[in-house]
Design a protein around this motif. Structure first.
Motif, mmCIF file in Angstrom:
data_model
loop_
_atom_site.group_PDB
_atom_site.id
_atom_site.type_symbol
_atom_site.label_atom_id
_atom_site.label_comp_id
_atom_site.label_asym_id
_atom_site.label_seq_id
_atom_site.Cartn_x
_atom_site.Cartn_y
_atom_site.Cartn_z
ATOM 1 N N ASN A 7 31.043 38.459 31.230
ATOM 2 C CA ASN A 7 32.282 39.184 31.499
ATOM 3 C C ASN A 7 33.448 38.195 31.454
ATOM 4 O O ASN A 7 33.476 37.228 32.222
ATOM 5 N N GLY A 9 36.534 38.352 32.382
ATOM 6 C CA GLY A 9 37.351 38.263 33.588
ATOM 7 C C GLY A 9 36.737 37.397 34.675
ATOM 8 O O GLY A 9 37.438 36.954 35.590
ATOM 9 N N ILE A 10 35.419 37.156 34.586
ATOM 10 C CA ILE A 10 34.725 36.304 35.559
ATOM 11 C C ILE A 10 34.407 34.946 34.955
ATOM 12 O O ILE A 10 34.673 33.905 35.553
ATOM 13 N N PRO A 13 37.807 32.336 33.936
ATOM 14 C CA PRO A 13 38.439 31.654 35.081
ATOM 15 C C PRO A 13 37.478 30.712 35.802
ATOM 16 O O PRO A 13 37.881 29.632 36.247
ATOM 17 N N ARG A 168 31.081 41.650 44.968
ATOM 18 C CA ARG A 168 32.165 42.629 45.033
ATOM 19 C C ARG A 168 31.682 43.958 45.610
ATOM 20 O O ARG A 168 32.456 44.673 46.245
ATOM 21 N N LYS A 178 38.491 49.852 43.790
ATOM 22 C CA LYS A 178 39.233 48.630 43.455
ATOM 23 C C LYS A 178 38.298 47.461 43.184
ATOM 24 O O LYS A 178 38.714 46.473 42.574
ATOM 25 N N GLY A 181 38.070 46.214 39.577
ATOM 26 C CA GLY A 181 39.197 45.557 38.925
ATOM 27 C C GLY A 181 39.317 44.089 39.266
ATOM 28 O O GLY A 181 38.332 43.389 39.504
ATOM 29 N N LYS A 182 40.566 43.624 39.339
ATOM 30 C CA LYS A 182 40.841 42.198 39.508
ATOM 31 C C LYS A 182 40.356 41.662 40.849
ATOM 32 O O LYS A 182 39.937 40.506 40.947
ATOM 33 N N TRP A 183 40.416 42.507 41.919
ATOM 34 C CA TRP A 183 39.955 42.030 43.219
ATOM 35 C C TRP A 183 38.460 41.730 43.181
ATOM 36 O O TRP A 183 37.989 40.748 43.753
ATOM 37 N N ASN A 185 36.834 40.843 40.494
ATOM 38 C CA ASN A 185 36.678 39.628 39.686
ATOM 39 C C ASN A 185 36.953 38.367 40.502
ATOM 40 O O ASN A 185 36.269 37.355 40.361
ATOM 41 N N VAL A 186 37.983 38.427 41.348
ATOM 42 C CA VAL A 186 38.325 37.267 42.189
ATOM 43 C C VAL A 186 37.148 36.906 43.092
ATOM 44 O O VAL A 186 36.790 35.729 43.251
ATOM 45 N N LYS A 433 28.115 40.462 35.571
ATOM 46 C CA LYS A 433 28.213 41.664 36.409
ATOM 47 C C LYS A 433 26.884 42.409 36.433
ATOM 48 O O LYS A 433 26.821 43.611 36.269
#
Length: 666
Positions: A7, A9-10, A13, A168, A178, A181-183, A185-186, A433
């Motif tokens: 993924n 987004g993961i 970063p 997550r 949520k 989404g980005k939260w 991923n963080v 994920k």
């Protein structure tokens, strides 16, 4: 075509941060170590209470779950059963959780505590007892409670609620969608980086111990970097091969083999070492641990300034280390724990490893102290600063020491491989994920990164900087873990309510005679206006008929009307006992997002779903009466009136029925 399940987004970063920190630690090892060490020391000195309270809370939380009604909830469907045998489950749990650590610190920690200047003024007997006590404390219930909180949260949300096996998912009751989404991923980026740093540093130190053992057995001439490259290359290749075969094959087989070897080495030392002393010291050590449990748990050494540096370098460092490892170990424990009940999970993960650790640390640590006092003349204490070689030097005082040392190296190697392969599995799981199947090159990628970066850091002296970075990440993750517990208890309360909920009282008097009308009422969503109409017609008519019939029987009943037709009640007043009240009020509840968006359901016009709810004068919990007919409602009122008369007729209920304590009607 180039296929990947990573993924972006993961993965991107995470790789940027991992490479940035690692390369900086390689190029500027001393500067990086100094800066990160300053940050770490600040946290340990000024925020150590965060770790103390967090770990204490985790222990209390798990004990609460163990004895609560939630303990019977299964980590999966109600009819699911464990995928692995109990022996295999425990074997894999040990291999991932503390394998190399037990071999590295089995002798070293007890000897280091025993020879520490912190206990220097005490008699050697008290020094030995304190060494065992603090070793128990650092490797006992508190350590496994950290792993258990993460593992339990992940297992519950993944197998019970069918969410991805990802950190997550543990925030779903708090963040809902949520987490996609980005939260989300963080959270996963944080977990991936923490896992990578923790495994890299541990494997780096593990290589040094293996190299030291091979030199001790004259298999290699020295502990140069060349031999460390060869060791890492061979062992990481084995780890990649094991990871490619999956949890059910490579990891499980290696873990089972290693547990047998570990038990064999344990019995070897117990039988050929000071057996009577070890059994007696284990018994006394357990009692000492239980007696001092709460003092140790809440201890901050604030009144003993001389011991504070030791406290920071041992207890706080250990709590930070276990927390920083918990994403990795927790994910792996969750992966192998499907089908267990919460109570079974807590007992197995919290208590069984703790007891084994106590036995292990007693047999190895106390044997080393006994030999140091009675045979070695302090030779082992003098090696306290060289833990890489301490285990092998200790084994020299036992018969067949070469065989024991060779077995120790084999165990460390297998622990190295199982830690690496389960780490590879977990990191790929986070970065994809929880993809079901990933291409083999991704497994090779993670293994190669672990090997290359650990060797670069080992050669440049940057492992300590990376270790400091790992310990620093433990502070924010301890807060995240507390949120895990909040999220989990919220989900468990809903879970319990869901399965305990019985049929609506409205359905009790139903027969099949009015089934078409019942079906129409069930699928028809109610707004506030339609509920008010129900109250003004069906409920009002039922209460009016009841009032007239009560009057014929010499009972005065009053109907209380309220503005806007959203509430009505029938009341029978008394002088000495509470008044009888049966009321109906328009009540709302927030509709689920899934229900609002569901196509196979009549569209909801309002965000709230309205229904007529019965309430009573004694503040008992009411219920939905929207499906009652007029005669069924009259029957329900009479049932409650009969209950009321039955209660006030009993002398033992006087304290509840006195008119001085009339309930407040909602």
């Amino acid at each position: 075509m180039f296929k990947t399940t990573l993924n972006k987004g993961i993965f991107i970063p995470s790789m940027v941060f991992i490479l940035l920190v690692s390369i900086t630690s390689v190029i500027y090892p001393q500067a990086a170590d100094e800066i990160l060490n300053i940050i770490k020391r600040f946290i340990f000195i000024n925020l150590n209470w965060v770790y103390i309270w967090a770990v204490t809370f985790f222990v209390i939380f798990l004990i609460f779950l163990l004895f609560s009604k939630y303990g019977d909830i299964r980590l999966g469907n109600n009819d699911s059963r464990p995928e692995h045998s109990f022996f295999s489950w425990m074997s894999m749990l040990f291999a991932a959780g503390m394998g190399i650590g037990l071999m590295y610190f089995g002798v070293a920690e007890s000897i280091q505590h025993y020879s520490s200047e912190v206990f220097g003024m005490e008699h050697y007997v008290n020094k030995a007892k304190n060494a065992q006590l603090y070793t128990f404390f650092h490797w006992g219930i508190h350590a496994w409670a950290i792993y258990a909180v993460v593992g339990l949260s992940l297992s519950y949300f993944a197998y019970r609620l069918k969410l991805p096996l990802s950190l997550r998912s543990c925030f779903y009751p708090l963040l809902k969608d949520k987490i996609k989404g980005k939260w989300g991923n963080v959270i996963d980026v944080f977990a991936l980086c923490s896992t990578f740093f923790g495994i890299t540093t541990t494997l780096g130190f593990g290589v040094v111990q293996i190299n030291s053992g091979l030199q001790f057995l004259n298999i290699v001439p020295d502990t140069s970097f060349t031999y460390q490259i060869i060791i890492v290359g061979v062992l990481v290749s084995l780890a990649i091969l094991s990871a490619l075969t999956g949890v059910d094959k490579g990891i499980k087989i290696l873990s089972n083999i290693n547990v047998i070897l570990v038990l064999s080495l344990l019995l070897f030392v117990l039988i050929l070492g000071p057996t009577v002393f070890l059994i007696g010291s284990f018994t006394e050590g357990i009692g000492n641990y239980i007696n001092n449990f709460f003092n140790l748990t809440f201890g901050t050494h604030v009144y003993d300034q001389e011991t504070l540096p030791w406290f920071y370098d041992w207890t706080i460092l250990y709590w930070a280390w276990w927390i920083s490892w918990s994403p990795y170990v927790g994910l792996f424990i969750a992966k192998i724990s499907k089908g267990r009940t919460i109570r079974e999970f807590i007992v197995a993960v919290l208590l069984i490893p703790t007891i084994f650790n106590f036995i292990w640390m007693t047999v190895f640590g106390n044997s080393a102290i006994w030999f140091d006092i009675n045979v070695a003349g302090g030779a082992l204490s003098s090696l306290a600063s060289n833990p890489d070689a301490l285990m092998f030097r200790f084994l020299e005082y036992l018969p067949l020491s070469s065989i024991a040392s060779f077995m120790t190296i084999i165990i460390v190697i297998i622990f190295f491989v199982t830690s690496a392969d389960s780490g590879i599995f977990v990191m790929n799981n986070i970065a994809t994920k929880n993809a079901v199947r990933s291409p083999k090159w991704q497994t090779t990628l993670w293994g190669s990164l672990l090997a290359i970066l650990s060797l670069l850091l080992l050669n440049a002296g940057g492992l300590k900087a990376l270790q400091s970075m790992t310990l620093i990440t433990a502070l924010p993750f301890s807060v995240i873990m507390i949120l895990f517990t909040v999220s989990l208890i919220k989900a468990l309360s809903i879970d319990q309510s869901y399965y305990d909920r019985n049929f609506s009282k409205t359905t009790i008097p139903w027969s099949g005679r009015l089934w078409k009308d019942r079906l129409r009422q069930i699928v028809e969503t109610k707004d506030s206006k339609s509920v008010n109409v129900f109250i003004d017609t069906v409920v009002k008519s039922a209460f009016t008929d009841l009032q007239a019939e009560f009057a014929k029987n010499g009972v005065t009943a009053t109907i209380n009307y309220f503005e806007d037709d959203s509430k009505i009640e029938i009341e029978i007043k008394y002088d000495m006992v509470n008044d009888f009240i049966y009321g109906v009020a328009s009540t709302s509840k927030i509709a689920s997002n899934y229900l609002v968006d569901e196509n196979n359901f009549p569209k909801i016009k309002e965000r709230g779903i309205y229904f007529p709810k019965a309430y009573f004068g004694d503040t008992r919990e009411g219920y939905d009466i929207q499906y009652f007919t007029k005669t069924e409602l009259i029957s329900d009122v009479l049932k409650h009136y009969d209950r009321f008369l039955d209660i006030i007729s009993e002398e033992r209920n006087e304290m509840f029925i006195s008119s001085d304590s009339n309930g407040i009607v909602p």
